[in-house]
Design a protein around this motif. Structure first.
Motif, PDB file in Angstrom:
ATOM      1  N   LEU A 103      39.446  -8.233   3.887  1.00 38.54           N
ATOM      2  CA  LEU A 103      40.423  -8.148   3.999  1.00 38.54           C
ATOM      3  C   LEU A 103      41.263  -7.780   5.124  1.00 38.54           C
ATOM      4  N   VAL A 104      41.640  -6.970   6.328  1.00 35.94           N
ATOM      5  CA  VAL A 104      41.670  -6.677   6.951  1.00 35.94           C
ATOM      6  C   VAL A 104      42.010  -8.021   7.844  1.00 35.94           C
ATOM      7  N   PHE A 105      40.508  -8.501   7.977  1.00 37.59           N
ATOM      8  CA  PHE A 105      40.022  -9.652   8.912  1.00 37.59           C
ATOM      9  C   PHE A 105      40.441 -10.709   9.410  1.00 37.59           C
ATOM     10  N   ALA A 106      40.726 -11.011   7.456  1.00 37.16           N
ATOM     11  CA  ALA A 106      41.452 -12.546   7.333  1.00 37.16           C
ATOM     12  C   ALA A 106      41.396 -13.654   7.798  1.00 37.16           C
ATOM     13  N   ALA A 107      41.136 -14.709   8.019  1.00 38.04           N
ATOM     14  CA  ALA A 107      42.067 -15.810   8.708  1.00 38.04           C
ATOM     15  C   ALA A 107      43.811 -15.607   8.740  1.00 38.04           C
ATOM     16  N   GLN A 108      43.564 -15.662   7.094  1.00 42.44           N
ATOM     17  CA  GLN A 108      45.225 -15.807   7.020  1.00 42.44           C
ATOM     18  C   GLN A 108      45.428 -14.765   6.471  1.00 42.44           C
ATOM     19  N   PRO A 109      45.499 -13.992   6.616  1.00 38.56           N
ATOM     20  CA  PRO A 109      45.262 -12.250   6.081  1.00 38.56           C
ATOM     21  C   PRO A 109      46.861 -11.719   5.134  1.00 38.56           C
ATOM     22  N   ARG A 110      46.534 -11.694   4.484  1.00 36.91           N
ATOM     23  CA  ARG A 110      47.929 -10.681   2.921  1.00 36.91           C
ATOM     24  C   ARG A 110      47.677  -9.171   2.894  1.00 36.91           C
ATOM     25  N   VAL A 111      48.991  -8.632   2.937  1.00 36.92           N
ATOM     26  CA  VAL A 111      48.983  -7.320   2.444  1.00 36.92           C
ATOM     27  C   VAL A 111      48.569  -6.855   1.471  1.00 36.92           C
ATOM     28  N   PHE A 112      47.482  -5.861   1.582  1.00 37.52           N
ATOM     29  CA  PHE A 112      46.449  -5.272  -0.071  1.00 37.52           C
ATOM     30  C   PHE A 112      46.797  -4.166  -0.132  1.00 37.52           C
ATOM     31  N   HIS A 113      47.014  -3.713  -1.395  1.00 36.11           N
ATOM     32  CA  HIS A 113      46.880  -2.163  -1.491  1.00 36.11           C
ATOM     33  C   HIS A 113      45.670  -2.435  -2.938  1.00 36.11           C
ATOM     34  N   GLY A 114      45.065  -1.291  -2.298  1.00 42.04           N
ATOM     35  CA  GLY A 114      43.465  -1.231  -3.117  1.00 42.04           C
ATOM     36  C   GLY A 114      43.134   0.535  -3.596  1.00 42.04           C
ATOM     37  N   SER A 115      42.691   0.594  -4.585  1.00 42.03           N
ATOM     38  CA  SER A 115      42.064   2.197  -5.018  1.00 42.03           C
ATOM     39  C   SER A 115      40.585   2.214  -5.327  1.00 42.03           C
ATOM     40  N   MET A 116      39.766   2.899  -4.397  1.00 37.60           N
ATOM     41  CA  MET A 116      38.627   3.496  -4.249  1.00 37.60           C
ATOM     42  C   MET A 116      37.690   4.764  -4.554  1.00 37.60           C
ATOM     43  N   PRO A 117      37.973   4.691  -5.843  1.00 34.59           N
ATOM     44  CA  PRO A 117      37.726   6.624  -5.960  1.00 34.59           C
ATOM     45  C   PRO A 117      35.935   6.479  -5.548  1.00 34.59           C
ATOM     46  N   PHE A 118      36.095   7.848  -5.470  1.00 37.26           N
ATOM     47  CA  PHE A 118      34.395   8.626  -4.759  1.00 37.26           C
ATOM     48  C   PHE A 118      33.863   9.744  -5.777  1.00 37.26           C
ATOM     49  N   SER A 119      33.039   9.911  -5.777  1.00 36.86           N
ATOM     50  CA  SER A 119      32.595  10.680  -6.483  1.00 36.86           C
ATOM     51  C   SER A 119      30.845  11.104  -5.500  1.00 36.86           C
ATOM     52  N   ASN A 120      30.446  12.639  -5.393  1.00 38.98           N
ATOM     53  CA  ASN A 120      29.533  12.987  -4.825  1.00 38.98           C
ATOM     54  C   ASN A 120      29.430  12.015  -3.089  1.00 38.98           C
ATOM     55  N   GLY A 121      30.437  11.582  -2.733  1.00 42.48           N
ATOM     56  CA  GLY A 121      30.101  10.867  -1.269  1.00 42.48           C
ATOM     57  C   GLY A 121      29.757   9.723  -1.214  1.00 42.48           C
ATOM     58  N   ARG A 122      30.403   8.801  -2.353  1.00 42.57           N
ATOM     59  CA  ARG A 122      29.823   7.203  -2.806  1.00 42.57           C
ATOM     60  C   ARG A 122      31.160   6.884  -3.465  1.00 42.57           C
ATOM     61  N   ALA A 123      31.234   5.968  -3.505  1.00 41.18           N
ATOM     62  CA  ALA A 123      32.736   5.009  -4.114  1.00 41.18           C
ATOM     63  C   ALA A 123      32.184   4.697  -4.902  1.00 41.18           C
ATOM     64  N   ILE A 124      32.844   4.642  -6.293  1.00 45.68           N
ATOM     65  CA  ILE A 124      31.936   4.533  -7.794  1.00 45.68           C
ATOM     66  C   ILE A 124      32.916   2.617  -8.036  1.00 45.68           C
ATOM     67  N   SER A 125      34.391   2.817  -7.701  1.00 38.76           N
ATOM     68  CA  SER A 125      34.263   0.719  -8.051  1.00 38.76           C
ATOM     69  C   SER A 125      35.300   1.090  -6.259  1.00 38.76           C
ATOM     70  N   TRP A 126      35.273  -0.751  -7.015  1.00 43.86           N
ATOM     71  CA  TRP A 126      36.777  -0.936  -6.026  1.00 43.86           C
ATOM     72  C   TRP A 126      37.492  -1.980  -6.691  1.00 43.86           C
ATOM     73  N   THR A 127      38.731  -2.043  -6.871  1.00 43.70           N
ATOM     74  CA  THR A 127      39.581  -2.757  -7.673  1.00 43.70           C
ATOM     75  C   THR A 127      41.083  -2.812  -6.231  1.00 43.70           C
ATOM     76  N   TYR A 128      41.597  -4.171  -6.304  1.00 42.91           N
ATOM     77  CA  TYR A 128      42.862  -3.810  -5.095  1.00 42.91           C
ATOM     78  C   TYR A 128      44.011  -5.129  -5.442  1.00 42.91           C
ATOM     79  N   THR A 129      44.963  -5.379  -5.315  1.00 45.62           N
ATOM     80  CA  THR A 129      45.550  -6.520  -5.083  1.00 45.62           C
ATOM     81  C   THR A 129      47.114  -6.912  -4.776  1.00 45.62           C
ATOM     82  N   LEU A 130      46.204  -8.420  -3.725  1.00 48.52           N
ATOM     83  CA  LEU A 130      47.814  -9.176  -2.787  1.00 48.52           C
ATOM     84  C   LEU A 130      48.837  -8.776  -3.165  1.00 48.52           C
ATOM     85  N   ALA A 131      49.617  -8.200  -1.981  1.00 51.30           N
ATOM     86  CA  ALA A 131      51.213  -7.903  -1.688  1.00 51.30           C
ATOM     87  C   ALA A 131      51.435  -9.705  -1.827  1.00 51.30           C
TER      88      ALA A 131
END
Length: 162
Positions: A134-162
């Protein structure tokens, strides 16, 4: 939720094919030790996010940002060494002045091929592979994500585009 506010910036080469990354190899007790990461860090009291990003790039790389583009935000609940919550403002820095310093206190600065970053050929947090396209997309759009961690690892990833 209380969170540590931070910036994370990706300095692009003039032709856009490489990214200035920090190989975190200075302090073995560093949470990021051994990984490549963008430049950035915690905001200081009274500092806005763009000023904080510019300061971090100046301190870590010795560069002055000419342009700072918001790529998005990521909430990292439970990410810190002791389960702290982090909230990061991610930026692209497509133009800048100066020469990268040789003595970055956080690690070794390395110009890294963008294609290698996106293909997973660079040692980094496994979870970064979710938001870097998303950061390096050819046509980037601002995104807002959530990435909860548990025991040093991401357990999920969700985002929306602005």
């Amino acid at each position: 939720m209380q969170a540590i506010l931070a910036t994370l910036g990706y300095v692009l080469s003039p032709d856009g094919t490489r990214v200035l990354m920090i190989r975190r190899d200075r302090r073995p007790d560093d949470l990021h030790f051994g990984y490549y990461n963008g430049l950035g860090g915690k905001l200081e009291p009274g500092e806005d996010v763009v000023a904080g990003m510019r300061r971090e790039i100046r301190e870590e790389a010795g560069l002055e940002c000419a342009d700072v583009e918001l790529a998005g935000t990521v909430s990292w609940p439970g990410f810190g060494r002791n389960g702290e919550n982090w909230f990061g403002f991610l930026f692209r820095i497509p133009s800048w002045t100066g020469q990268p310093r040789q003595d970055c206190p956080e690690g070794t600065l390395v110009w890294t091929e963008l294609a290698d970053i996106l293909a997973g050929r660079v040692p980094m947090w496994e979870s970064d592979r979710h938001f870097l396209p998303l950061v390096f997309a050819a046509q980037p759009r601002v995104f807002h994500g959530s990435m909860p961690f548990s025991n040093g690892r991401a357990i999920s990833w969700t985002y929306t585009l602005a």
